[in-house]
Design a protein around this motif. Sequence first.
Motif, PDB file in Angstrom:
ATOM      1  N   SER C 238      18.967   1.272 -18.691  1.00  0.00           N
ATOM      2  CA  SER C 238      19.960   1.786 -18.529  1.00  0.00           C
ATOM      3  C   SER C 238      20.581   0.367 -18.748  1.00  0.00           C
ATOM      4  N   THR C 239      20.553  -0.393 -18.372  1.00  0.00           N
ATOM      5  CA  THR C 239      21.326  -1.670 -18.129  1.00  0.00           C
ATOM      6  C   THR C 239      21.208  -3.216 -19.373  1.00  0.00           C
ATOM      7  N   THR C 240      20.099  -2.165 -20.586  1.00  0.00           N
ATOM      8  CA  THR C 240      19.287  -2.772 -21.351  1.00  0.00           C
ATOM      9  C   THR C 240      20.843  -3.546 -22.507  1.00  0.00           C
ATOM     10  N   PHE C 241      21.106  -4.719 -23.060  1.00  0.00           N
ATOM     11  CA  PHE C 241      22.535  -4.475 -23.893  1.00  0.00           C
ATOM     12  C   PHE C 241      21.223  -5.450 -24.869  1.00  0.00           C
ATOM     13  N   LEU C 242      22.016  -5.464 -26.204  1.00  0.00           N
ATOM     14  CA  LEU C 242      22.216  -6.054 -27.625  1.00  0.00           C
ATOM     15  C   LEU C 242      20.590  -7.190 -27.227  1.00  0.00           C
ATOM     16  N   SER C 243      21.508  -8.057 -26.825  1.00  0.00           N
ATOM     17  CA  SER C 243      20.175  -8.842 -26.955  1.00  0.00           C
ATOM     18  C   SER C 243      19.212  -9.043 -26.200  1.00  0.00           C
ATOM     19  N   GLN C 244      19.040  -8.507 -24.879  1.00  0.00           N
ATOM     20  CA  GLN C 244      17.726  -7.964 -24.747  1.00  0.00           C
ATOM     21  C   GLN C 244      17.049  -7.217 -25.434  1.00  0.00           C
ATOM     22  N   THR C 245      17.281  -5.979 -26.098  1.00  0.00           N
ATOM     23  CA  THR C 245      16.450  -5.228 -26.942  1.00  0.00           C
ATOM     24  C   THR C 245      15.941  -6.591 -28.002  1.00  0.00           C
ATOM     25  N   LEU C 246      16.723  -7.610 -27.938  1.00  0.00           N
ATOM     26  CA  LEU C 246      16.161  -8.459 -29.969  1.00  0.00           C
ATOM     27  C   LEU C 246      15.802  -9.612 -29.125  1.00  0.00           C
ATOM     28  N   THR C 247      15.621 -10.004 -28.091  1.00  0.00           N
ATOM     29  CA  THR C 247      14.631 -10.392 -27.148  1.00  0.00           C
ATOM     30  C   THR C 247      12.901 -10.393 -27.192  1.00  0.00           C
ATOM     31  N   LYS C 248      12.749  -8.643 -26.554  1.00  0.00           N
ATOM     32  CA  LYS C 248      12.383  -8.073 -26.363  1.00  0.00           C
ATOM     33  C   LYS C 248      11.167  -8.129 -27.930  1.00  0.00           C
ATOM     34  N   MET C 249      12.460  -7.669 -29.063  1.00  0.00           N
ATOM     35  CA  MET C 249      11.418  -7.114 -29.969  1.00  0.00           C
ATOM     36  C   MET C 249      10.301  -9.019 -30.674  1.00  0.00           C
ATOM     37  N   ALA C 250      11.682 -10.233 -30.793  1.00  0.00           N
ATOM     38  CA  ALA C 250      11.042 -11.448 -31.289  1.00  0.00           C
ATOM     39  C   ALA C 250      10.188 -11.604 -30.388  1.00  0.00           C
TER      40      ALA C 250
END
Lengths: 90, 301, 288
Positions: C238-250
């Motif tokens: 619910s509080t996962t914003f763009l940067s976090q999605t990205l960093t998780k991925m990378a």
Amino acid sequence: MSWMAWTLPTAVFFSVIAAILVCMTVFELRSPCVERKGFLPIETTRGDRLFIGLLTSAYIHLMYVGLTDMTLWIALGISCVWLFIVMRWG
Amino acid sequence: MTSMTQNTASQTAGAGSTQQPKRFVLPANAKRRVNTQRRKNIGITAYILFVLVPIYWLLNMSFKSNEEILGGLTLWPQNFTLENYQVIFSDPSWYMGYVNSMTYVSLNVIITLMVALPAAYAFSRYKFTGDKHLFFWLLTNRMAPPAVFLLPFFQLYSSVGLFDTHLAVALAHCLFNVPLAVWILEGFMSGVPREIDETAYIDGYKFHTFFLKIFLPLIRSGIGVTAFFCFMFSWVELLLARTLTSVEAKPIAAIMTRTVGATGIDWGVLAAAGVLTIIPGLLVIWFVRNHVAKGFALGRV
Amino acid sequence: MNKTENNKAWFLVLPVFLLVAFSAVIPLMTVVNYSVQDIFDQNTAYFVGAEWYREVLQDPRLHDSLIRQFIFSGCVLLIEIPLGIAVALMMPTKGKAASLSLILLAIPLLIPWNVVGTIWQVFGREDIGLFGWALNSIGIDYNYASNPGDAWFTVLLMDVWHWTSLVALLCYSGLRAIPEAYYQAARIDRASKWAIFRYIQLPKLKSVLVIGILLRFMDSFMIYTEPFVLTGGGPGNSTTFLSQTLTKMAIGQFDLGPAAAFSLIYFLIVLLVSWLFFTSISHLDKSE
């Protein structure tokens, strides 16, 4: 430089961008342009139009990739036409 | 807070009597203004309290032992202890974090100011091919999310041998500080009349002597404000700083995550480390407070 | 002010240009390169064309976090800009009180972002934090770790706490730039407080507000550290914003290709919004 993982398409892409920038600079030095109003809602210089054209082209590509499965060459064609329109009449 | 209220009230009254001809001050009007002033003071005090209470809570926790923190809610430390701070100051792997952070932040401020000053001068005084686009391009770097640059930065700095050095973090932080510095300085420089430049050139000053001896002192407060902003954004950034360092240049903010151990979080030490990270910022704002008050108003910031 | 035309000024800009080119253009090119390849290690990479873009654009995770991101940035601007102006209007104007409130207001800006997260993580807990404890003891069932609504509220409150001061300080400086004579004239005219605000203060605030809005939009759009420390993106996503999605991925999954494609899309979004904002503002300036 191996970590940069260059490939031919991206190398071509960046060369084209760099070439455009160089050409625009030379062009600008030879014949400085004045702001004018075309079909875009704001007054633009040549450089502004290039930026607008490139940015919208990027979005055209993204939409094309996101919505269709066809080859990217069509998107590239559309973008080139669009870029020309913006540069000429924008 | 009461002294603050009285202070402001008396100043407002003083200003009213000196700057304004008497006949315009209607008693009812004046009373209303005092009332407004009081309401304003209550408002600002309430907001400042909102700002300070969470910080107080951290400070409060840093003076408690872990048993007391977890034992129940106390508004101030029942058994005042400095143990948490002792842990930090007796362990080099803790306190070196502060040294590392300070080092790369100072490096960053110096580099940023050195490149941004001439550039801002160019933007404020001259028209040149592509100036507007260059300016916007600089700003786009302020817009690029650091998360985007994480991987290539890591690769880039590893390949040139800068990984885990203070310089790497300082350079990486230039990415967002340089555009901001150019932007702020340009505003300040545009506020200095052009005649000063022209007179100096007529008097036979070379560009660099004029720039260093005459121009820079004129925008002192602007430089102060810019340095403050650079310090601020570099000091608080963690994502890049953490990714580009491993041991030698690890910032304190990254070391703090260590408190999460096998036995759970060491709340007391975490709070103490947090409190210590606030202090350098307080010192900096203390030193530039007059510049910031004055400087903000001068420039276009 | 008339500027002189002089292309030698490029020499003054050159250091900035080189520095930013080194730390922005090279990485950006690298991201573009990564985004079209499937990379296994240093020497094994396959060209995949636009495949990653397609995957990322059709990824519901991206859509969700993008929507969340826009809502978050919108909320942040809607709350912080008016509140910042209000605080600036209330700040004392002279003397010790002025510099004291200036310093106190600036404190949240100078705290490292993960410490901000830590402060609110502690402050909001119902067992050891004053805020969570107080809310619960007056009968509000508040727990940011398990209730998405509470988590959102806490993240927003934290951001307001953290950044309103920036807007306030900028506006404060803008207000200080208004000559006293303007207010005197307004008093003689018996102008209402609203009229003073609307016709004297707000126009003077325009330029600082532009900077404030731009900075707040850009920074809230990239927010990473604070919610990461506070909620870890949860509960759920619910509080996962763009940067976090990205960093998780990378970093987390080490999917270089998709992460790079994602980065570029992210960058294009920020670029477009900021450019629109920037141009419309400078356009407004000109037409006045």
